[in-house]
Write an enzyme that holds these catalytic residues in place. Structure first.
Site: not given
Length: 325
Positions: A205, A209, A242
Protein backbone atom coordinates in the site's frame (compact mmCIF):
# COMPACT_ATOMS: atom_id res chain seq x y z
CA UNK A 1 12.33 -15.38 7.82
CA UNK A 2 13.04 -12.40 5.51
CA UNK A 3 9.37 -12.35 4.45
CA UNK A 4 8.32 -12.08 8.08
CA UNK A 5 10.84 -9.29 8.81
CA UNK A 6 9.69 -7.41 5.71
CA UNK A 7 6.10 -7.66 6.94
CA UNK A 8 7.04 -6.40 10.40
CA UNK A 9 9.06 -3.45 9.06
CA UNK A 10 6.24 -2.44 6.71
CA UNK A 11 3.74 -2.77 9.54
CA UNK A 12 5.82 -0.58 11.89
CA UNK A 13 6.45 2.13 9.27
CA UNK A 14 2.78 2.34 8.28
CA UNK A 15 1.45 2.57 11.81
CA UNK A 16 4.10 5.08 12.92
CA UNK A 17 3.04 7.30 10.03
CA UNK A 18 -0.56 6.85 11.13
CA UNK A 19 0.23 7.86 14.71
CA UNK A 20 1.94 11.03 13.49
CA UNK A 21 -1.10 11.95 11.42
CA UNK A 22 -3.48 11.30 14.30
CA UNK A 23 -1.43 13.49 16.64
CA UNK A 24 -1.55 16.30 14.07
CA UNK A 25 -5.30 15.88 13.62
CA UNK A 26 -5.84 15.92 17.37
CA UNK A 27 -4.29 19.38 17.71
CA UNK A 28 -5.21 20.94 14.37
CA UNK A 29 -8.61 21.69 12.91
CA UNK A 30 -9.59 20.28 9.57
CA UNK A 31 -9.15 22.51 6.53
CA UNK A 32 -12.28 24.53 5.81
CA UNK A 33 -13.09 25.06 2.17
CA UNK A 34 -13.30 28.70 1.10
CA UNK A 35 -16.04 29.87 -1.24
CA UNK A 36 -15.16 28.43 -4.62
CA UNK A 37 -16.15 29.84 -8.01
CA UNK A 38 -18.91 28.18 -9.99
CA UNK A 39 -17.60 25.76 -12.59
CA UNK A 40 -20.24 26.21 -15.28
CA UNK A 41 -19.46 24.26 -18.43
CA UNK A 42 -16.62 22.26 -16.90
CA UNK A 43 -16.51 18.47 -16.85
CA UNK A 44 -14.82 16.25 -14.25
CA UNK A 45 -14.14 12.55 -13.86
CA UNK A 46 -13.93 11.22 -10.29
CA UNK A 47 -12.73 7.65 -9.82
CA UNK A 48 -14.21 5.80 -6.86
CA UNK A 49 -16.92 8.42 -6.60
CA UNK A 50 -19.72 6.31 -5.16
CA UNK A 51 -18.74 6.34 -1.49
CA UNK A 52 -16.53 7.96 1.14
CA UNK A 53 -14.37 10.85 -0.01
CA UNK A 54 -15.09 10.13 -3.66
CA UNK A 55 -18.80 10.65 -3.10
CA UNK A 56 -18.19 13.90 -1.21
CA UNK A 57 -15.89 15.15 -3.99
CA UNK A 58 -18.43 14.30 -6.68
CA UNK A 59 -21.28 15.84 -4.74
CA UNK A 60 -19.41 19.09 -4.08
CA UNK A 61 -18.25 19.50 -7.67
CA UNK A 62 -21.85 19.00 -8.80
CA UNK A 63 -22.90 21.73 -6.35
CA UNK A 64 -20.42 24.02 -8.15
CA UNK A 65 -22.35 23.28 -11.39
CA UNK A 66 -19.72 21.01 -12.83
CA UNK A 67 -20.72 18.05 -15.00
CA UNK A 68 -19.37 15.05 -13.07
CA UNK A 69 -18.73 11.58 -14.43
CA UNK A 70 -18.32 8.99 -11.65
CA UNK A 71 -16.05 6.14 -12.70
CA UNK A 72 -16.52 3.10 -10.49
CA UNK A 73 -17.04 -0.65 -10.61
CA UNK A 74 -19.70 -0.69 -7.90
CA UNK A 75 -23.34 -1.50 -8.70
CA UNK A 76 -24.36 1.39 -6.47
CA UNK A 77 -23.22 3.93 -9.07
CA UNK A 78 -26.66 4.57 -10.53
CA UNK A 79 -28.27 4.98 -7.09
CA UNK A 80 -25.55 7.49 -6.12
CA UNK A 81 -26.23 9.48 -9.28
CA UNK A 82 -29.94 9.54 -8.46
CA UNK A 83 -29.20 10.66 -4.90
CA UNK A 84 -27.05 13.59 -6.09
CA UNK A 85 -29.63 14.55 -8.72
CA UNK A 86 -32.33 14.66 -6.06
CA UNK A 87 -30.19 16.92 -3.88
CA UNK A 88 -29.20 19.32 -6.66
CA UNK A 89 -31.86 20.13 -9.22
CA UNK A 90 -30.72 20.44 -12.84
CA UNK A 91 -27.42 18.79 -11.90
CA UNK A 92 -25.24 17.04 -14.46
CA UNK A 93 -23.88 13.81 -13.03
CA UNK A 94 -23.57 10.36 -14.55
CA UNK A 95 -22.09 6.95 -13.81
CA UNK A 96 -19.72 5.02 -16.06
CA UNK A 97 -18.40 1.58 -15.24
CA UNK A 98 -14.67 1.52 -14.52
CA UNK A 99 -12.64 -1.28 -12.96
CA UNK A 100 -9.14 0.04 -12.27
CA UNK A 101 -7.92 -3.48 -11.55
CA UNK A 102 -8.43 -4.26 -15.24
CA UNK A 103 -6.41 -2.40 -17.88
CA UNK A 104 -8.94 -3.61 -20.45
CA UNK A 105 -11.71 -1.91 -18.46
CA UNK A 106 -9.65 1.29 -18.23
CA UNK A 107 -9.20 1.35 -22.02
CA UNK A 108 -12.91 0.66 -22.58
CA UNK A 109 -13.87 3.44 -20.18
CA UNK A 110 -11.69 5.94 -22.06
CA UNK A 111 -13.13 4.83 -25.41
CA UNK A 112 -16.70 5.30 -24.13
CA UNK A 113 -15.84 8.66 -22.63
CA UNK A 114 -14.23 9.95 -25.82
CA UNK A 115 -17.24 8.73 -27.81
CA UNK A 116 -19.39 11.16 -25.80
CA UNK A 117 -17.47 14.07 -27.29
CA UNK A 118 -17.18 15.75 -23.91
CA UNK A 119 -14.24 17.96 -22.87
CA UNK A 120 -12.38 17.14 -19.64
CA UNK A 121 -11.28 19.89 -17.29
CA UNK A 122 -10.70 17.95 -14.07
CA UNK A 123 -9.54 14.38 -13.47
CA UNK A 124 -9.56 13.24 -9.86
CA UNK A 125 -7.75 9.94 -9.27
CA UNK A 126 -9.37 9.04 -5.98
CA UNK A 127 -10.20 5.31 -6.04
CA UNK A 128 -8.06 2.95 -4.00
CA UNK A 129 -7.80 -0.11 -1.80
CA UNK A 130 -5.74 -0.60 1.35
CA UNK A 131 -4.25 -3.56 3.24
CA UNK A 132 -6.02 -6.29 1.30
CA UNK A 133 -4.65 -9.82 1.34
CA UNK A 134 -2.24 -10.79 -1.42
CA UNK A 135 -4.17 -10.78 -4.67
CA UNK A 136 -3.56 -10.05 -8.36
CA UNK A 137 -5.30 -7.87 -10.91
CA UNK A 138 -6.73 -9.19 -14.16
CA UNK A 139 -3.30 -8.78 -15.79
CA UNK A 140 -1.44 -10.34 -12.86
CA UNK A 141 -0.18 -7.23 -11.08
CA UNK A 142 -0.10 -7.01 -7.27
CA UNK A 143 -3.50 -5.52 -6.42
CA UNK A 144 -2.40 -2.36 -4.54
CA UNK A 145 0.13 -1.48 -7.22
CA UNK A 146 -2.19 -2.45 -10.06
CA UNK A 147 -5.36 -0.70 -8.91
CA UNK A 148 -4.07 2.27 -6.90
CA UNK A 149 -1.23 3.12 -9.27
CA UNK A 150 -1.11 1.37 -12.66
CA UNK A 151 -4.84 1.72 -13.35
CA UNK A 152 -4.65 5.46 -12.70
CA UNK A 153 -1.36 5.75 -14.61
CA UNK A 154 -2.98 4.32 -17.73
CA UNK A 155 -6.26 6.21 -17.27
CA UNK A 156 -4.46 9.53 -16.94
CA UNK A 157 -2.21 8.98 -19.94
CA UNK A 158 -5.10 7.89 -22.16
CA UNK A 159 -7.09 11.00 -21.18
CA UNK A 160 -4.19 13.45 -21.53
CA UNK A 161 -5.15 14.40 -25.08
CA UNK A 162 -8.66 15.44 -23.99
CA UNK A 163 -7.28 17.30 -20.94
CA UNK A 164 -4.80 19.23 -23.12
CA UNK A 165 -7.49 20.23 -25.64
CA UNK A 166 -9.86 21.29 -22.85
CA UNK A 167 -7.35 23.54 -21.08
CA UNK A 168 -5.87 26.83 -22.18
CA UNK A 169 -3.48 29.39 -20.70
CA UNK A 170 -5.15 31.00 -17.71
CA UNK A 171 -7.69 28.17 -17.51
CA UNK A 172 -5.65 24.99 -17.21
CA UNK A 173 -7.16 21.55 -16.95
CA UNK A 174 -6.36 19.92 -13.62
CA UNK A 175 -5.31 16.46 -12.51
CA UNK A 176 -5.70 15.74 -8.80
CA UNK A 177 -4.13 12.54 -7.44
CA UNK A 178 -4.96 11.11 -4.01
CA UNK A 179 -1.87 9.89 -2.16
CA UNK A 180 -1.31 9.33 1.56
CA UNK A 181 1.08 10.04 4.41
CA UNK A 182 1.96 6.36 4.28
CA UNK A 183 4.14 7.19 1.26
CA UNK A 184 6.73 8.54 3.74
CA UNK A 185 7.41 4.97 4.81
CA UNK A 186 7.13 3.60 1.29
CA UNK A 187 9.93 1.80 -0.48
CA UNK A 188 10.04 1.32 -4.25
CA UNK A 189 11.90 -1.67 -5.62
CA UNK A 190 11.91 -1.52 -9.41
CA UNK A 191 13.23 -5.08 -9.41
CA UNK A 192 10.18 -6.34 -7.47
CA UNK A 193 7.27 -3.93 -7.97
CA UNK A 194 4.81 -6.80 -7.68
CA UNK A 195 6.04 -7.94 -4.25
CA UNK A 196 6.71 -11.48 -5.43
CA UNK A 197 9.89 -11.92 -3.36
CA UNK A 198 8.46 -10.80 -0.02
CA UNK A 199 4.86 -9.58 0.11
CA UNK A 200 3.53 -7.23 2.76
CA UNK A 201 0.11 -5.60 2.45
CA UNK A 202 1.40 -2.63 4.44
CA UNK A 203 4.48 -2.26 2.26
CA UNK A 204 2.46 -2.74 -0.95
CA UNK A 205 0.00 0.00 0.00
CA UNK A 206 2.77 2.45 0.95
CA UNK A 207 4.63 1.66 -2.29
CA UNK A 208 1.52 2.37 -4.39
CA UNK A 209 1.08 5.79 -2.74
CA UNK A 210 4.76 6.64 -3.24
CA UNK A 211 4.47 5.58 -6.88
CA UNK A 212 1.56 7.99 -7.36
CA UNK A 213 3.71 10.86 -6.09
CA UNK A 214 6.66 9.98 -8.31
CA UNK A 215 4.24 9.75 -11.24
CA UNK A 216 2.58 13.09 -10.50
CA UNK A 217 5.85 15.02 -10.30
CA UNK A 218 7.26 13.47 -13.48
CA UNK A 219 4.01 14.00 -15.39
CA UNK A 220 3.92 17.67 -14.43
CA UNK A 221 7.51 18.13 -15.58
CA UNK A 222 6.67 16.55 -18.95
CA UNK A 223 3.59 18.77 -19.37
CA UNK A 224 5.48 21.94 -18.46
CA UNK A 225 8.31 21.03 -20.85
CA UNK A 226 5.79 21.03 -23.73
CA UNK A 227 3.86 24.05 -22.51
CA UNK A 228 0.65 22.04 -22.14
CA UNK A 229 -2.15 23.79 -20.17
CA UNK A 230 -2.57 21.02 -17.58
CA UNK A 231 -1.57 21.05 -13.91
CA UNK A 232 -0.97 18.04 -11.68
CA UNK A 233 -1.21 18.14 -7.89
CA UNK A 234 -1.23 15.41 -5.27
CA UNK A 235 -3.38 15.41 -2.15
CA UNK A 236 -2.96 13.73 1.24
CA UNK A 237 -6.44 13.61 2.82
CA UNK A 238 -5.19 12.61 6.26
CA UNK A 239 -6.74 9.72 8.20
CA UNK A 240 -10.40 9.59 7.26
CA UNK A 241 -13.17 7.41 8.65
CA UNK A 242 -13.95 5.40 5.51
CA UNK A 243 -14.20 1.75 4.52
CA UNK A 244 -10.49 1.77 3.61
CA UNK A 245 -9.69 1.01 7.23
CA UNK A 246 -11.88 -2.09 7.36
CA UNK A 247 -8.81 -4.18 6.56
CA UNK A 248 -6.74 -3.12 9.55
CA UNK A 249 -5.36 -6.07 11.49
CA UNK A 250 -7.26 -7.26 14.58
CA UNK A 251 -5.67 -5.17 17.38
CA UNK A 252 -5.49 -2.03 15.23
CA UNK A 253 -9.13 -2.48 14.17
CA UNK A 254 -10.23 -2.75 17.79
CA UNK A 255 -8.17 0.31 18.73
CA UNK A 256 -9.56 2.30 15.80
CA UNK A 257 -13.24 1.91 16.63
CA UNK A 258 -13.48 4.03 19.79
CA UNK A 259 -11.13 6.72 18.47
CA UNK A 260 -12.32 7.08 14.87
CA UNK A 261 -15.04 9.61 15.63
CA UNK A 262 -12.68 11.65 17.79
CA UNK A 263 -9.45 11.59 15.79
CA UNK A 264 -10.33 10.65 12.21
CA UNK A 265 -11.60 13.16 9.67
CA UNK A 266 -15.06 12.71 8.23
CA UNK A 267 -15.26 11.86 4.51
CA UNK A 268 -16.38 15.44 3.80
CA UNK A 269 -13.38 16.82 5.71
CA UNK A 270 -11.03 14.40 3.98
CA UNK A 271 -12.38 15.42 0.58
CA UNK A 272 -11.95 19.17 1.16
CA UNK A 273 -8.34 19.50 -0.03
CA UNK A 274 -9.02 17.53 -3.23
CA UNK A 275 -12.01 19.77 -3.97
CA UNK A 276 -9.82 22.80 -3.30
CA UNK A 277 -7.16 21.50 -5.70
CA UNK A 278 -9.83 20.93 -8.36
CA UNK A 279 -11.55 24.30 -8.24
CA UNK A 280 -9.68 27.02 -6.29
CA UNK A 281 -8.84 30.11 -8.35
CA UNK A 282 -5.59 30.68 -6.44
CA UNK A 283 -4.23 27.37 -7.71
CA UNK A 284 -4.70 28.31 -11.37
CA UNK A 285 -1.59 27.33 -13.32
CA UNK A 286 0.12 25.94 -10.21
CA UNK A 287 1.24 22.31 -10.22
CA UNK A 288 3.65 19.81 -8.71
CA UNK A 289 2.28 20.42 -5.21
CA UNK A 290 1.78 17.95 -2.38
CA UNK A 291 -1.19 19.32 -0.46
CA UNK A 292 -2.16 18.35 3.06
CA UNK A 293 -4.96 19.97 5.06
CA UNK A 294 -5.26 22.69 2.41
CA UNK A 295 -1.58 23.65 2.46
CA UNK A 296 1.54 22.93 0.44
CA UNK A 297 3.66 20.35 2.26
CA UNK A 298 6.95 18.60 1.59
CA UNK A 299 6.62 14.99 0.54
CA UNK A 300 9.31 12.39 1.23
CA UNK A 301 12.84 13.03 -0.01
CA UNK A 302 12.74 9.99 -2.30
CA UNK A 303 9.61 11.27 -4.05
CA UNK A 304 11.69 14.12 -5.53
CA UNK A 305 14.28 11.75 -7.01
CA UNK A 306 14.03 12.61 -10.72
CA UNK A 307 15.98 9.55 -11.83
CA UNK A 308 13.62 7.28 -9.92
CA UNK A 309 10.63 9.16 -11.35
CA UNK A 310 11.89 8.64 -14.89
CA UNK A 311 12.71 4.96 -14.31
CA UNK A 312 9.29 4.27 -12.80
CA UNK A 313 7.62 6.08 -15.71
CA UNK A 314 9.50 3.96 -18.26
CA UNK A 315 8.74 0.75 -16.41
CA UNK A 316 5.06 1.70 -16.02
CA UNK A 317 4.73 2.38 -19.75
CA UNK A 318 6.12 -1.10 -20.43
CA UNK A 319 3.81 -2.77 -17.91
CA UNK A 320 0.62 -1.20 -19.32
CA UNK A 321 1.90 -1.38 -22.92
CA UNK A 322 1.71 2.36 -23.43
CA UNK A 323 3.74 3.10 -26.55
CA UNK A 324 3.34 6.89 -26.81
CA UNK A 325 3.95 8.70 -23.53
Amino acid sequence: MWRFLHFILGFIRLYLDGVKVLIYQLFNESFTLPDLPKQNGKVAIVTGGTRGMGYEISRHLVSLRMHVVIGNEEDEGLSVVKKIQEEFSQSKVEFMYLDLASLTSVRQFVQRYKAKGLPLHVLINNAGIMLVSERRTEEGFELHFGLNYLGHFLLTNLLLGVLKKSGKPGKCSRIVIMSSATHYGGRLSLEDLQGRKCYSAHGAYAQSKLALLLFSYHLQDKLWAKGDPVTVNTVDPGMVDTALYDNLCGPAQLAKRPFAKLLFRTPAEGASTAIYAAAASELEGIGRLYLYNGRKTESSAISYDEQLQARLWKESCALVVLLKA
